[in-house]
Write a protein that holds these residues in place. Structure first.
Motif, mmCIF file in Angstrom:
data_model
loop_
_atom_site.group_PDB
_atom_site.id
_atom_site.type_symbol
_atom_site.label_atom_id
_atom_site.label_comp_id
_atom_site.label_asym_id
_atom_site.label_seq_id
_atom_site.Cartn_x
_atom_site.Cartn_y
_atom_site.Cartn_z
ATOM 1 N N ARG A 138 9.686 51.734 -8.291
ATOM 2 C CA ARG A 138 8.979 52.966 -8.387
ATOM 3 C C ARG A 138 9.845 53.971 -9.109
ATOM 4 N N VAL A 151 6.645 56.612 -2.731
ATOM 5 C CA VAL A 151 7.751 57.402 -2.857
ATOM 6 C C VAL A 151 8.700 56.833 -3.983
ATOM 7 N N ARG A 169 1.818 56.632 10.371
ATOM 8 C CA ARG A 169 1.452 58.157 10.276
ATOM 9 C C ARG A 169 0.030 58.327 10.301
ATOM 10 N N CYS A 206 16.688 52.339 7.620
ATOM 11 C CA CYS A 206 16.193 51.518 6.374
ATOM 12 C C CYS A 206 15.720 52.294 5.216
ATOM 13 N N SER A 207 16.093 53.384 5.178
ATOM 14 C CA SER A 207 15.525 54.443 4.067
ATOM 15 C C SER A 207 16.825 54.557 3.026
ATOM 16 N N LYS A 208 16.583 54.860 1.756
ATOM 17 C CA LYS A 208 17.207 54.918 0.652
ATOM 18 C C LYS A 208 17.280 56.490 -0.152
ATOM 19 N N VAL A 265 10.808 63.029 11.598
ATOM 20 C CA VAL A 265 10.219 62.044 12.648
ATOM 21 C C VAL A 265 10.984 61.608 13.646
ATOM 22 N N ALA A 307 5.033 52.889 8.285
ATOM 23 C CA ALA A 307 4.161 51.821 7.760
ATOM 24 C C ALA A 307 3.896 51.736 6.035
ATOM 25 N N GLY A 308 4.772 52.330 5.407
ATOM 26 C CA GLY A 308 4.841 52.390 4.107
ATOM 27 C C GLY A 308 4.905 50.986 3.585
ATOM 28 N N ALA A 309 5.458 50.565 2.211
ATOM 29 C CA ALA A 309 5.407 49.273 1.768
ATOM 30 C C ALA A 309 6.466 48.453 2.583
ATOM 31 N N TRP A 310 7.770 49.265 2.700
ATOM 32 C CA TRP A 310 8.828 48.757 2.944
ATOM 33 C C TRP A 310 8.817 48.551 4.705
ATOM 34 N N GLY A 311 8.251 49.512 5.611
ATOM 35 C CA GLY A 311 8.181 49.262 6.920
ATOM 36 C C GLY A 311 7.170 48.344 7.155
#
Ligand SMILES: NC(=O)C1=CN([C@@H]2O[C@H](COP(=O)(O)OP(=O)(O)OC[C@H]3O[C@@H](n4cnc5c(N)ncnc54)[C@H](O)[C@@H]3O)[C@@H](O)[C@H]2O)C=CC1
Ligand SMILES: O=C(CO)COP(=O)(O)O
Length: 332
Positions: free
Chosen positions: A251, A275, A33, A101-103, A87, A10-14
């Protein structure tokens, strides 16, 4: 309204992806988290930690228990690259579609996210979602297009695309998961370089040159690793490179800007809860490129700068002093 999808992270992208999925009234189960974030999303429908601009749909429910997502047939995995292995290993095993969906590249092992996930979750059917997608714009419902690369080919696309597409969120099909991953991981490092150019006040010509020569590096690396050139020329490669090399909303670009203005990497990153993936990806990418004989001078320069080996002005001077060469040399 479609079937319930789970989003992990549940960061910005999630959070933005959850909001996009919920935009037609669909239910979304979002794993966060941070326990205070679980409470905030469920009671106040907001995420003040990572996406303060968004008012979230009431059909998004947050949980801190990964086990609650285990029964869902489709999960979007949206944790920073360096935490993906830990995770995913906590997620109960099962046959399901997992959309990465992570880069980034795992710094300790050099693995792409696809390999990390395939090792930790061998039963999962993996796909990669990547493209030019600032989270706050997606959360606001602004038009966005992405690559959805399906390892399971068109059958997987037929399952996933109706669940993920919305009027303002448009996936395009690919089966090149390696290309989709490399585009997203490499552009983060190049965005740092573009920020440096901005921080040093080197002008728009230099930035355009960096985008074009950076893309040549992405292409060389991608082709060496089995990616297809047309994937890298698309949304998840060139498209995302152009976006993140042009805006302080990135970022990674902002990190480069601070480095260009003379801050060290530690100073520029201090106190941030968000991040900048390029900082972790750059050293391992540079190492793999050296090992495989892939020429990536911009990536190597970002790496030197992050390590504090030389000031930004000197790193750029060294880059500009390289021998003249043909534009297409070694790109084929
Ligand atoms: N923000 C954006 O616009 C976009 C981000 N991405 C990618 O999505 C991924 C996630 O980034 P964001 O959502 O932006 O993150 P973020 O910067 O908004 O938030 C940081 C995230 O890291 C998590 N985290 C911190 N320590 C952790 C740990 N020990 N274990 C597991 N998770 C931990 C936090 O819970 C939080 O979800 C990154 O790979 C990023 O490149 C992709 C497209 C757009
Ligand atoms: O990946 C992104 C946009 O596509 C977000 O970029 P940053 O991680 O640099 O903010």
């Amino acid at each position: 309204m479609r079937g319930k999808v789970g989003v992990i992270g549940a960061g910005a992208w999630g959070t933005a992806l959850a909001q996009s999925l919920a935009s037609d009234g669909s239910e979304v189960l979002l794993w966060a988290r941070e326990s205070e974030l679980v409470a905030e999303i469920n009671s106040k429908h907001g995420n003040s930690l990572f996406l303060p601009s968004a008012r979230l749909a009431e059909t998004i429910r947050a949980t801190g228990d990964l086990g609650e997502l285990a029964a869902l047939p489709v999960l979007l995995l949206v944790v920073p690259a360096q935490f993906l292995a830990s995770v995913i290993s906590e997620l109960p095993r099962g046959e399901r579609d997992v959309v990465l969906c992570s880069k980034g590249i795992e710094a300790a092992t050099g693995r792409l996210m696809f390999d990390v996930a395939a090792d930790a979750a061998p039963d999962a059917r993996l796909a990669v979602l990547s493209g030019p997608t600032f989270a706050h714009e997606v959360a606001a419902g602004l038009p966005t297009a992405v690559t959805l690369a399906c390892s399971g080919g068109e059958a997987q696309w037929d399952r996933l695309s109706p669940l993920i597409a919305r009027s303002g969120f448009r996936p395009y099909y690919s089966d090149d998961v390696i290309g989709a991953e490399i585009g997203g991981a490499v552009k983060n490092v190049l965005a740092i370089a573009c920020g440096v150019v901005e921080g040093l006040g080197l002008g728009q010509n230099a930035r355009a040159a960096l985008i074009a020569r950076g893309f040549a590096e992405m292409l060389r690396f991608g082709l060496a690793r089995g990616a297809r050139a047309e994937t890298l020329s698309g949304l998840c490669g060139l498209g995302d490179l152009v976006l993140t090399c042009s805006s302080t909303s990135s970022r990674n670009f902002s990190l480069g800007l601070a480095l260009g203005k003379g801050l060290s990497a530690a100073e520029a990153l201090a106190g941030k809860n968000s991040v900048a993936e390029g900082a972790a990806t750059a050293p391992v990418l540079a190492q793999i490129a050296t090992h495989e004989g892939v020429d990536m001078p911009i990536v190597q320069s970002v790496c030197r700068l992050l390590k504090g080996e030389a000031p930004a002005g000197v790193v750029v001077e060294d880059l500009l002093a390289r021998p003249l060469r043909a534009e297409q040399e070694a790109d084929t």
